[in-house]
Design a protein around this motif. Structure first.
Motif, mmCIF file in Angstrom:
data_model
loop_
_atom_site.group_PDB
_atom_site.id
_atom_site.type_symbol
_atom_site.label_atom_id
_atom_site.label_comp_id
_atom_site.label_asym_id
_atom_site.label_seq_id
_atom_site.Cartn_x
_atom_site.Cartn_y
_atom_site.Cartn_z
ATOM 1 N N ALA A 191 46.543 72.957 82.094
ATOM 2 C CA ALA A 191 47.751 72.614 82.896
ATOM 3 C C ALA A 191 47.849 73.293 84.109
ATOM 4 O O ALA A 191 47.991 72.785 85.116
ATOM 5 N N GLN A 192 47.076 74.698 84.319
ATOM 6 C CA GLN A 192 47.184 75.294 85.654
ATOM 7 C C GLN A 192 46.008 74.665 86.534
ATOM 8 O O GLN A 192 46.134 74.490 87.784
ATOM 9 N N GLU A 193 44.895 74.180 85.932
ATOM 10 C CA GLU A 193 44.143 73.348 86.807
ATOM 11 C C GLU A 193 44.406 72.133 87.294
ATOM 12 O O GLU A 193 44.157 71.831 88.202
ATOM 13 N N GLU A 194 45.510 71.359 86.452
ATOM 14 C CA GLU A 194 46.060 70.136 87.046
ATOM 15 C C GLU A 194 46.901 70.527 88.279
ATOM 16 O O GLU A 194 46.811 69.814 89.083
ATOM 17 N N LEU A 195 47.611 71.642 88.213
ATOM 18 C CA LEU A 195 48.408 72.143 89.306
ATOM 19 C C LEU A 195 47.342 72.403 90.607
ATOM 20 O O LEU A 195 48.172 72.099 91.804
ATOM 21 N N VAL A 196 46.090 72.750 90.401
ATOM 22 C CA VAL A 196 45.234 72.919 91.512
ATOM 23 C C VAL A 196 44.864 71.535 92.150
ATOM 24 O O VAL A 196 44.814 71.281 93.277
ATOM 25 N N PHE A 210 41.131 81.391 83.607
ATOM 26 C CA PHE A 210 41.711 80.272 84.729
ATOM 27 C C PHE A 210 40.898 81.025 86.068
ATOM 28 O O PHE A 210 41.024 82.353 86.308
ATOM 29 N N THR A 211 40.137 80.092 86.670
ATOM 30 C CA THR A 211 39.639 80.744 87.875
ATOM 31 C C THR A 211 40.490 80.072 89.022
ATOM 32 O O THR A 211 39.985 78.868 89.278
#
Ligand code: FEO
Length: 171
Positions: A47-52, A163-164
């Motif tokens: 989900a965090q990567e999608e925000l990126v 998460f990176t």
């Protein structure tokens, strides 16, 4: 300057990426409710990567002197039949996203927008990785079948994902 058509399509993809984030966060909550904390962690990072991805579209539209316009994000489902069903859904969803990115590239080509085509190539590569990483989990879950302890072992593996954050961009 973006053409009107390209700007509308890029804003549409920004919304689709927000939906992906929303969908995976909902899956994370579902997996958490099953006490599958490793699975939930994997999905939360997804989900965090999608925000990126969202912010990449946001920054790109602005950089091209376009206008970002945010629209309603559809509600995701809240329940799945199992962790395996949720991961199968991610795989299916990512294949859909790949089709959307391909359509955007087709549009960039037809609009003779080489900059957008170039920008979108990052997503072309990213989709190959995304499909492969989720399919690896789907295949593991299939191999495991009903093996006792299998879910626990995969859960521990998925707990290791971190998460990176991307390098700082924008203003
Ligand atoms: Fe933004 Fe999972 O593709």
């Amino acid at each position: 300057m973006l053409t009107e058509k390209m700007q509308t399509a890029l804003n549409g993809q920004l919304n689709a990426e927000l939906y992906s984030s929303y969908l995976y966060l909902s899956m994370s909550a579902y997996l958490k409710s099953l006490n599958l904390n490793g699975f939930a962690n994997w999905m939360r990072i997804q989900a965090q990567e999608e925000l990126v991805h969202v912010m990449k579209f946001y920054d790109y539209i602005n950089e091209r002197d376009g206008r970002v316009s945010l629209t309603a994000v559809a509600a995701p489902p809240n329940e799945w039949d199992s962790a395996a069903a949720a991961f199968a859904h991610v795989y299916e969803h990512e294949q859909k996203v790949t089709r959307l990115i391909n359509q955007l590239v087709n549009l960039a080509i037809s609009e003779k927008d080489h900059a957008s085509n170039n920008f979108l190539q990052w997503f072309i590569s990213e989709q190959v990785e995304e499909e492969a990483s989720v399919n690896a989990v789907v295949q593991k879950l299939k191999l495991m079948g009903d093996a006792p302890g299998g879910l626990f072992i995969i859960d521990q593996e998925l707990a290791a994902r971190v998460f990176t954050p991307p390098p700082a961009t924008g203003e």
